[in-house]
Design an enzyme around this catalytic site. Structure first.
Site, PDB file in Angstrom:
ATOM      1  N   GLY A 289       0.857  -1.098   0.538  1.00 39.95           N
ATOM      2  CA  GLY A 289      -0.152  -0.195   0.187  1.00 39.95           C
ATOM      3  C   GLY A 289       1.299   1.496  -0.688  1.00 39.95           C
ATOM      4  O   GLY A 289       0.342   2.659   0.078  1.00 39.95           O
TER       5      GLY A 289
ATOM      6  N   ASP B 197       1.416   2.899   4.353  1.00 42.87           N
ATOM      7  CA  ASP B 197      -0.158   3.978   3.786  1.00 42.87           C
ATOM      8  C   ASP B 197      -0.967   4.272   5.416  1.00 42.87           C
ATOM      9  O   ASP B 197      -1.226   5.404   5.060  1.00 42.87           O
ATOM     10  CB  ASP B 197      -0.720   2.908   3.115  1.00 42.87           C
TER      11      ASP B 197
ATOM     12  N   ASP C 110      -4.552   1.658  11.436  1.00 41.21           N
ATOM     13  CA  ASP C 110      -5.725   1.183  11.440  1.00 41.21           C
ATOM     14  C   ASP C 110      -6.023   1.492  12.943  1.00 41.21           C
ATOM     15  O   ASP C 110      -6.199   1.691  14.031  1.00 41.21           O
ATOM     16  CB  ASP C 110      -6.691   0.689  10.576  1.00 41.21           C
ATOM     17  N   THR C 111      -5.349  -0.174  13.109  1.00 42.41           N
ATOM     18  CA  THR C 111      -5.883  -0.843  14.247  1.00 42.41           C
ATOM     19  C   THR C 111      -3.866  -0.737  15.400  1.00 42.41           C
ATOM     20  O   THR C 111      -4.439  -0.822  16.658  1.00 42.41           O
ATOM     21  CB  THR C 111      -6.064  -2.320  14.990  1.00 42.41           C
ATOM     22  N   GLY C 112      -3.602   0.030  14.552  1.00 43.99           N
ATOM     23  CA  GLY C 112      -2.130   0.146  15.385  1.00 43.99           C
ATOM     24  C   GLY C 112      -1.307  -0.875  15.007  1.00 43.99           C
ATOM     25  O   GLY C 112      -0.174  -1.768  15.138  1.00 43.99           O
TER      26      GLY C 112
ATOM     27  N   THR D  12       0.090  -3.385  13.057  1.00 42.55           N
ATOM     28  CA  THR D  12       1.023  -4.155  12.324  1.00 42.55           C
ATOM     29  C   THR D  12       2.683  -2.920  12.702  1.00 42.55           C
ATOM     30  O   THR D  12       3.441  -3.563  12.455  1.00 42.55           O
ATOM     31  CB  THR D  12       0.441  -3.474  10.475  1.00 42.55           C
TER      32      THR D  12
ATOM     33  N   LYS E  89      -5.915   6.283  11.141  1.00 41.35           N
ATOM     34  CA  LYS E  89      -7.827   6.239  12.119  1.00 41.35           C
ATOM     35  C   LYS E  89      -7.566   6.199  13.327  1.00 41.35           C
ATOM     36  O   LYS E  89      -7.245   4.350  13.869  1.00 41.35           O
ATOM     37  CB  LYS E  89      -8.069   5.198  11.320  1.00 41.35           C
TER      38      LYS E  89
ATOM     39  N   PHE F 257     -13.187   2.435   5.492  1.00 41.53           N
ATOM     40  CA  PHE F 257     -12.349   1.917   4.508  1.00 41.53           C
ATOM     41  C   PHE F 257     -12.387   3.174   3.318  1.00 41.53           C
ATOM     42  O   PHE F 257     -12.577   3.512   2.488  1.00 41.53           O
ATOM     43  CB  PHE F 257     -12.652   0.343   4.054  1.00 41.53           C
TER      44      PHE F 257
ATOM     45  N   ARG G 192      -5.512   1.029  -6.366  1.00 38.59           N
ATOM     46  CA  ARG G 192      -4.537   1.681  -5.950  1.00 38.59           C
ATOM     47  C   ARG G 192      -3.945   3.376  -6.971  1.00 38.59           C
ATOM     48  O   ARG G 192      -3.347   3.304  -6.773  1.00 38.59           O
ATOM     49  CB  ARG G 192      -3.211   0.422  -6.156  1.00 38.59           C
TER      50      ARG G 192
HETATM   51  P1  5GP Z   1      -4.117  -2.292  10.812  1.00 36.37           P
HETATM   52  O1  5GP Z   1      -2.679  -3.325  11.538  1.00 36.37           O
HETATM   53  O2  5GP Z   1      -2.830  -0.802  11.887  1.00 36.37           O
HETATM   54  O3  5GP Z   1      -4.991  -2.563  11.621  1.00 36.37           O
HETATM   55  O4  5GP Z   1      -3.671  -1.779   9.448  1.00 36.37           O
HETATM   56  C1  5GP Z   1      -2.583  -1.445   8.746  1.00 36.37           C
HETATM   57  C2  5GP Z   1      -2.860  -2.465   6.973  1.00 36.37           C
HETATM   58  O5  5GP Z   1      -4.687  -2.251   7.605  1.00 36.37           O
HETATM   59  C3  5GP Z   1      -2.365  -0.954   6.496  1.00 36.37           C
HETATM   60  O6  5GP Z   1      -1.049  -1.150   6.043  1.00 36.37           O
HETATM   61  C4  5GP Z   1      -3.582  -1.323   5.045  1.00 36.37           C
HETATM   62  O7  5GP Z   1      -2.952  -2.615   4.993  1.00 36.37           O
HETATM   63  C5  5GP Z   1      -5.173  -2.161   5.924  1.00 36.37           C
HETATM   64  N1  5GP Z   1      -5.744  -1.095   5.783  1.00 36.37           N
HETATM   65  C6  5GP Z   1      -6.512  -0.527   7.148  1.00 36.37           C
HETATM   66  N2  5GP Z   1      -7.083  -0.498   6.954  1.00 36.37           N
HETATM   67  C7  5GP Z   1      -7.798   0.128   5.449  1.00 36.37           C
HETATM   68  C8  5GP Z   1      -8.067   1.153   4.870  1.00 36.37           C
HETATM   69  O8  5GP Z   1      -9.159   1.304   5.053  1.00 36.37           O
HETATM   70  N3  5GP Z   1      -8.080   0.360   3.749  1.00 36.37           N
HETATM   71  C9  5GP Z   1      -6.567   0.054   2.810  1.00 36.37           C
HETATM   72  N4  5GP Z   1      -7.195  -0.717   1.323  1.00 36.37           N
HETATM   73  N5  5GP Z   1      -6.002  -0.770   3.532  1.00 36.37           N
HETATM   74  C10 5GP Z   1      -6.687  -0.293   5.175  1.00 36.37           C
END
Ligand code: 5GP
Length: 185
Positions: free
Chosen positions: A53, A109, A112-114, A116, A140, A161, A174
């Protein structure tokens, strides 16, 4: 503003609304490049692009940086093809170079939850870098289950999303030069 690709990709019924325009992205990326330059401009950092991403964001960001650095890639996945996180993070592709004693800037990119970012930071810290900082185009905050240590954040966005500027939905969208919210109908 509503957006429709023509022809439409083979995805479940949805409509899309532009959330961040191309010009806003361009200006913010320039600001972020300035901040990165202030902090890392004399430190010969390794810029880590988190695939897939972040590839568009990194491509634009690095072209605004005018100092020595190298770029490497890794791939972490947490989502599969779903629009809801699985809560699991995997390292599918690792860096090619050592980061020992180097300053590392991880470019994501979206946070979201943090989970990753937290996983990546822990995994890279174990390799003895001089420092690790995190840059994410989007954040987010509503969804953070872990306190996400984002040092450079492009935009805080609502808990919807989004696609475009490198972010996909099942591999599509993308290429959009803006960020759009996806509303399934
Ligand atoms: P986390 O581990 O913070 O929940 O998520 C991180 C990963 O989830 C990002 O690198 C991305 O690949 C995916 N992701 C989270 N939210 C979105 C979103 O709104 N759109 C897309 N396309 N990917 C997301």
């Amino acid at each position: 503003m509503k957006y429709k690709m023509n022809p439409e990709p083979p995805l479940p019924p949805h409509y899309m609304e532009v959330l961040i325009e191309e010009e806003e992205l361009r200006i913010r990326v320039q600001d972020l490049a300035r901040e990165v330059t202030e902090n890392l401009g004399e430190r010969d950092p390794i810029i880590v692009c988190v695939l897939k991403g972040a590839f568009v964001f990194v491509a634009d960001l690095v072209r605004k940086l005018d100092f020595p650095f190298s770029v490497d890639f890794l791939r972490a996945s947490s989502y599969g093809d779903s629009v809801v996180t699985s809560g699991e993070v995997k390292l599918d592709l690792d860096l090619q170079q050592s980061i020992s004693n180097r300053h590392v800037l991880v470019v994501e990119d979206i946070v979201d939850t943090g989970l990753t970012v937290q996983y990546l930071k822990a995994s890279l810290e174990a390799r003895g870098p001089a420092s690790i900082s995190i840059c994410s185009l989007l954040h987010k905050p509503a969804n953070n289950v872990k306190l996400a240590p984002v040092d450079y954040c492009g935009f805080e966005i609502p808990n919807d999303f989004v696609v475009g500027y490198g972010l996909d939905w099942q591999g599509y969208y993308r290429n959009l030069p803006f960020i759009a919210q996806v509303h399934q109908t």
